[in-house]
Design a protein around this motif. Structure first.
Motif, PDB file in Angstrom:
ATOM      1  N   SER A 104       0.842  -1.186   0.000  1.00  0.00           N
ATOM      2  CA  SER A 104       0.000   0.000   0.000  1.00  0.00           C
ATOM      3  C   SER A 104       0.881   1.241   0.000  1.00  0.00           C
ATOM      4  O   SER A 104       1.710   1.424   0.892  1.00  0.00           O
ATOM      5  N   ALA A 105       0.687   2.092  -0.990  1.00  0.00           N
ATOM      6  CA  ALA A 105       1.461   3.330  -1.066  1.00  0.00           C
ATOM      7  C   ALA A 105       1.183   4.232   0.126  1.00  0.00           C
ATOM      8  O   ALA A 105       2.054   4.996   0.537  1.00  0.00           O
ATOM      9  N   ASN A 106       0.002   4.129   0.689  1.00  0.00           N
ATOM     10  CA  ASN A 106      -0.371   4.986   1.810  1.00  0.00           C
ATOM     11  C   ASN A 106      -0.113   4.363   3.176  1.00  0.00           C
ATOM     12  O   ASN A 106       0.026   5.084   4.154  1.00  0.00           O
ATOM     13  N   ASN A 107      -0.073   3.054   3.262  1.00  0.00           N
ATOM     14  CA  ASN A 107      -0.023   2.411   4.571  1.00  0.00           C
ATOM     15  C   ASN A 107       1.232   1.605   4.871  1.00  0.00           C
ATOM     16  O   ASN A 107       1.466   1.264   6.032  1.00  0.00           O
ATOM     17  N   ALA A 108       2.030   1.267   3.890  1.00  0.00           N
ATOM     18  CA  ALA A 108       3.229   0.462   4.137  1.00  0.00           C
ATOM     19  C   ALA A 108       4.246   1.284   4.930  1.00  0.00           C
ATOM     20  O   ALA A 108       4.370   2.498   4.751  1.00  0.00           O
TER      21      ALA A 108
ATOM     22  N   GLU B 185       9.085  -1.610   5.187  1.00  0.00           N
ATOM     23  CA  GLU B 185       8.497  -2.507   4.190  1.00  0.00           C
ATOM     24  C   GLU B 185       8.800  -2.021   2.780  1.00  0.00           C
ATOM     25  O   GLU B 185       9.161  -2.816   1.903  1.00  0.00           O
ATOM     26  N   LEU B 186       8.654  -0.724   2.572  1.00  0.00           N
ATOM     27  CA  LEU B 186       8.958  -0.160   1.248  1.00  0.00           C
ATOM     28  C   LEU B 186      10.428  -0.370   0.906  1.00  0.00           C
ATOM     29  O   LEU B 186      10.760  -0.803  -0.205  1.00  0.00           O
ATOM     30  N   GLU B 187      11.294  -0.072   1.840  1.00  0.00           N
ATOM     31  CA  GLU B 187      12.727  -0.219   1.596  1.00  0.00           C
ATOM     32  C   GLU B 187      13.086  -1.659   1.251  1.00  0.00           C
ATOM     33  O   GLU B 187      13.855  -1.910   0.322  1.00  0.00           O
TER      34      GLU B 187
ATOM     35  N   ILE C  56       8.514   8.373  -0.596  1.00  0.00           N
ATOM     36  CA  ILE C  56       7.117   7.924  -0.660  1.00  0.00           C
ATOM     37  C   ILE C  56       6.377   8.439   0.575  1.00  0.00           C
ATOM     38  O   ILE C  56       5.292   9.005   0.468  1.00  0.00           O
ATOM     39  N   GLU C  57       6.978   8.255   1.747  1.00  0.00           N
ATOM     40  CA  GLU C  57       6.349   8.720   2.982  1.00  0.00           C
ATOM     41  C   GLU C  57       6.118  10.228   2.959  1.00  0.00           C
ATOM     42  O   GLU C  57       5.085  10.715   3.397  1.00  0.00           O
ATOM     43  N   HIS C  58       7.080  10.959   2.435  1.00  0.00           N
ATOM     44  CA  HIS C  58       7.006  12.418   2.410  1.00  0.00           C
ATOM     45  C   HIS C  58       5.840  12.927   1.560  1.00  0.00           C
ATOM     46  O   HIS C  58       5.243  13.947   1.879  1.00  0.00           O
TER      47      HIS C  58
END
Length: 119
Positions: A51-55, A59-61, A79-81
């Motif tokens: 999830s682009a909004n919730n990961a 997890e993204l890294e 992405i978080e920013h």
């Protein structure tokens, strides 16, 4: 000692048969036909994506590193920013703009987008 080996072998074979039987679809026993498959849904297209909004950044890294993206931690923080991403933007226009601001190569952008889903 020999009977213990036989008992262990028998237990392993029994377990293997039980596991194999769990995956079988017996279908219709009178005609031999199997039940119809469940139709594919949009969930299948996003299976395994984050999830682009919730990961989390971690997890993204990890996903970016596994995909071979260099400097995965920096992209995860980007992405978080730029969160949140609108659910009605399946092409990730907002994220694409944000990544372009950080001079992401086109192949990096496409790889990142391919790993993400909304919400």
């Amino acid at each position: 000692m020999r009977s213990l080996k036989y008992a262990a072998l028998l237990l392993a074979l029994t377990l293997a048969l039980v596991i194999a039987a769990c995956g079988e679809d017996p279908g219709d026993s009178t005609t031999g036909e199997s039940s119809p498959a469940t139709p594919a849904t949009s969930d299948a297209a996003t299976a395994g994506k984050l999830s682009a909004n919730n990961a989390t950044a971690e997890e993204l890294e990890a996903a970016f590193a596994a995909a071979g993206i260099s400097n995965p931690g920096a992209w995860a923080h980007d992405i978080e920013h730029h969160r949140p991403f609108p659910a009605d933007d399946p092409e990730f226009a907002k994220l694409r703009r944000g990544l372009a601001e950080h001079n992401a190569a086109p192949d990096v952008v496409e790889t990142i987008i391919g790993l993400l889903k909304l919400p």
